[in-house]
Design an enzyme around this catalytic site. Sequence first.
Site, PDB file in Angstrom:
ATOM      1  CB  SER A 149     -11.827  -4.223  -7.811  1.00 26.26           C
ATOM      2  OG  SER A 149     -11.941  -2.903  -7.370  1.00 26.26           O
ATOM      3  CG  ASP A 243      -9.196  -3.265  -0.364  1.00 25.84           C
ATOM      4  OD1 ASP A 243      -9.706  -2.139  -0.578  1.00 25.84           O
ATOM      5  OD2 ASP A 243      -9.297  -4.208  -1.161  1.00 25.84           O
ATOM      6  CG  HIS A 273      -8.077  -2.895  -4.157  1.00 25.60           C
ATOM      7  ND1 HIS A 273      -9.332  -3.290  -3.765  1.00 25.60           N
ATOM      8  CD2 HIS A 273      -8.166  -2.653  -5.491  1.00 25.60           C
ATOM      9  CE1 HIS A 273     -10.146  -3.276  -4.799  1.00 25.60           C
ATOM     10  NE2 HIS A 273      -9.461  -2.900  -5.862  1.00 25.60           N
TER      11      HIS A 273
END
Length: 309
Positions: A149, A243, A273
Amino acid sequence: MPLDAELAAALDGMPYVGLADPVRARAAMDDLVRALARPAGDEGVVVEDRTIPGGVPVRVYRPRETPAPVLVYFHGGGFVTGGLDNEHERCLEFAGEDGIAVVSVDYRLAPEHPFPAGFEDCYAATVWASEHAGEFGGDPERVAVGGGSAGGALAAAVALRARDEGGPPLVFQMLLYPVLDDRMATPSMRTFAEPPLFNSGDVRHMWRHYLGGRADVPAYAAPARAEDLRGLPRAYMLVPELDPLRDEGLAYAHRLIVSGVPTELHHVPGACHGFDGIMSARLGRLAFEEERAILRRCLFGRLDTPIAK
């Protein structure tokens, strides 16, 4: 495709880390880390918290057998939340079971410290890890960066700067559902506007906190803005289907490929995610096993190591 049933069951009742309010987000992230914590064997790993020159806190994981390849790892959390404990079990397994020396970086967080503060911390830690690898059993000829991320964004940005400035000769970048493009103009960004874990509203708040209102967004903040990806180290990109960051990850991987960068891309249907941190779900376990296999193949040259099935 709907969210995988095991992931959906695991996420039911999990803390939601919204990024609108950083104070609340950090408390929720702490709760989420505790909820997802799992036992991890240390296999003789020596773990040391230290502060490197420049005042950057790091946690160093020294494996039993040295010299070992080095992975400089950056935690996720939208540039706003998280810390060394986010990735502790993951880093223990990389070191204990895969024999990799890991330097996990506790970079400064936004909005108190907007870009480039956290990025500068990550680059400084990578330079330090390369120059001082021998101090913790690392091999300076095999240094990689990675993260998930926001950590994936930082890994991609560090790789760009190392190339641009003749910095550490990185051999690999592991990009797990990375944040890459502040422009938020993709179909997946428009589609995934609700939880779980991370959605387009969170992305909007994340960029607001991280960029601090700046209009000139450089590639070191949003790597998708880099005009030239040639000469970057070998890459692995993990992209979950459900995501908001999906399309920017796919686009960046495609650009790496056409730029001549050896790149492995895995798009996972039914995944959300951060799913690789959910060990109660088969998709999460398989993704993490694959990450470990990729690291072994790219850092040790173990071409007989299969991708997880």
